[in-house]
Design a protein around this motif. Structure first.
Motif, PDB file in Angstrom:
ATOM      1  N   ARG A 164       0.837  -1.205   0.000  1.00 30.00           N
ATOM      2  CA  ARG A 164       0.000   0.000   0.000  1.00 30.00           C
ATOM      3  C   ARG A 164       0.875   1.258   0.000  1.00 30.00           C
ATOM      4  O   ARG A 164       0.624   2.207  -0.747  1.00 30.00           O
ATOM      5  CB  ARG A 164      -0.903  -0.018   1.236  1.00 30.00           C
ATOM      6  N   GLU A 165       1.906   1.242   0.831  1.00 23.54           N
ATOM      7  CA  GLU A 165       2.822   2.383   0.897  1.00 23.54           C
ATOM      8  C   GLU A 165       3.532   2.595  -0.441  1.00 23.54           C
ATOM      9  O   GLU A 165       3.674   3.730  -0.917  1.00 23.54           O
ATOM     10  CB  GLU A 165       3.848   2.147   2.005  1.00 23.54           C
ATOM     11  N   GLU A 175      -1.391   8.621   2.822  1.00 27.58           N
ATOM     12  CA  GLU A 175      -2.447   7.735   3.311  1.00 27.58           C
ATOM     13  C   GLU A 175      -3.565   8.542   3.975  1.00 27.58           C
ATOM     14  O   GLU A 175      -3.312   9.422   4.797  1.00 27.58           O
ATOM     15  CB  GLU A 175      -1.872   6.731   4.312  1.00 27.58           C
ATOM     16  N   THR A 176      -4.800   8.229   3.603  1.00 28.20           N
ATOM     17  CA  THR A 176      -5.963   8.877   4.209  1.00 28.20           C
ATOM     18  C   THR A 176      -6.951   7.862   4.777  1.00 28.20           C
ATOM     19  O   THR A 176      -7.876   8.246   5.489  1.00 28.20           O
ATOM     20  CB  THR A 176      -6.700   9.747   3.171  1.00 28.20           C
ATOM     21  N   ASN A 177      -6.739   6.583   4.461  1.00 30.91           N
ATOM     22  CA  ASN A 177      -7.642   5.544   4.948  1.00 30.91           C
ATOM     23  C   ASN A 177      -7.404   5.314   6.442  1.00 30.91           C
ATOM     24  O   ASN A 177      -6.283   5.019   6.869  1.00 30.91           O
ATOM     25  CB  ASN A 177      -7.415   4.247   4.161  1.00 30.91           C
ATOM     26  N   LEU A 181      -4.112   3.768   8.479  1.00 39.64           N
ATOM     27  CA  LEU A 181      -3.405   4.634   9.424  1.00 39.64           C
ATOM     28  C   LEU A 181      -3.352   3.996  10.807  1.00 39.64           C
ATOM     29  O   LEU A 181      -2.358   4.121  11.529  1.00 39.64           O
ATOM     30  CB  LEU A 181      -4.104   5.997   9.493  1.00 39.64           C
ATOM     31  N   GLN A 182      -4.417   3.297  11.164  1.00 37.26           N
ATOM     32  CA  GLN A 182      -4.481   2.642  12.469  1.00 37.26           C
ATOM     33  C   GLN A 182      -3.402   1.573  12.621  1.00 37.26           C
ATOM     34  O   GLN A 182      -2.726   1.496  13.652  1.00 37.26           O
ATOM     35  CB  GLN A 182      -5.866   2.012  12.650  1.00 37.26           C
ATOM     36  N   TYR A 183      -3.218   0.759  11.577  1.00 35.47           N
ATOM     37  CA  TYR A 183      -2.253  -0.337  11.664  1.00 35.47           C
ATOM     38  C   TYR A 183      -0.837   0.104  11.319  1.00 35.47           C
ATOM     39  O   TYR A 183       0.129  -0.542  11.731  1.00 35.47           O
ATOM     40  CB  TYR A 183      -2.674  -1.481  10.743  1.00 35.47           C
ATOM     41  N   ALA A 184      -0.705   1.189  10.566  1.00 39.13           N
ATOM     42  CA  ALA A 184       0.627   1.637  10.155  1.00 39.13           C
ATOM     43  C   ALA A 184       1.487   2.031  11.350  1.00 39.13           C
ATOM     44  O   ALA A 184       2.716   1.852  11.335  1.00 39.13           O
ATOM     45  CB  ALA A 184       0.506   2.804   9.181  1.00 39.13           C
TER      46      ALA A 184
END
Length: 250
Positions: A164-165, A175-177, A181-184
């Motif tokens: 994804r990155e 990233e806007t999802n 963002l939570q798991y990153a």
């Protein structure tokens, strides 16, 4: 050739009888090749089908043969038919299918080739090929589904985040999802570790396929039937579950 709004009155073999708008009858003959090709396909006479297409030199026939052979999972014939039609991307994908380490992966990619994405994913999941199912969704840019599978099965979350990155960097966006963002923030992305895990997954799949080939024929058939049954149940449940919920709520 024919007048406006002709009607077919009779079609036997290669002979066609039409009635034109003024009431007159017209007799015509069509090439016998399509019927012959269908006959060869129905009886799995693929060499005869190839010879027929080479003789007729008709792109429509090659296209029909490509579709028929792919529907029958006759990859070699399909590859030759698509090549004769100039469909090089499809030829490359068929070559890719042939390199798959297991029958389940090959079947899944044949389903993908036909646009049956849910069935392809179900095939991989029922075979226990979780990484491959995740990778299929990554390749199709179904990012949320890929992350959902990774989180659910507690594996390859870093793989999804890494791809994804890389995808976002290619297009120069951030990233806007919220889920990503939570798991990153809590998952380390290390490409060396990811590549090692992927290679381990592929090695396990090859080993599993090799062991399956050494199993008794009856056992392999039973495994195949059970896999097909599980796939059908899994796919059908996706269609009937929303309907059952709506009925119960009403």
């Amino acid at each position: 050739e024919f007048s406006r709004a002709p009607h077919i009155l009779n079609y036997v073999g290669t002979k066609v009888t039409l009635r034109q708008g003024d009431g007159s009858l017209v007799y015509s003959i069509v090439p016998p090749y399509p019927a012959l090709l269908h006959e060869y396909s129905a009886s799995s006479r693929w060499e005869d089908a190839l010879r027929l297409c080479r003789f007729a030199k008709d792109q429509c026939l090659w296209a029909c043969l490509a579709g028929m052979s792919m529907a029958n999972r006759e990859l070699t014939t399909a590859e030759m038919a698509y090549a004769a039609s100039g469909e090089l991307p499809r030829v490359q994908y068929i070559k890719f299918i042939k390199t798959q380490p297991s029958k389940e992966s090959s079947l899944a990619h044949m389903l993908l080739f036909s646009g049956l994405i849910q069935e392809a994913e179900a095939t991989l999941l029922q075979a226990g090929l979780i990484y491959q199912a995740i990778q299929v969704n990554i390749n199709l840019f179904n990012w949320e589904r890929a992350l959902e599978l990774a989180v659910k099965h507690k594996t390859h979350v870093d793989t999804v985040l890494a791809y994804r990155e890389k995808f976002l960097q290619t297009f120069g966006t951030k990233e806007t999802n919220k889920r990503f963002l939570q798991y990153a923030g809590g998952v380390e992305v290390n490409w060396e570790k990811i590549q090692a895990k992927i290679e381990m997954e592929l090695s396990k799949e090859r080993e599993k396929a090799a062991n399956a080939s050494e199993s008794p024929p009856g056992f392999v058939v039973l495994q195949t039937l059970l896999l097909q049954y599980d796939i059908i149940v899994s796919v059908c449940s996706k269609f009937y579950e929303p309907a059952s919920r709506s009925i119960s709520s009403s």
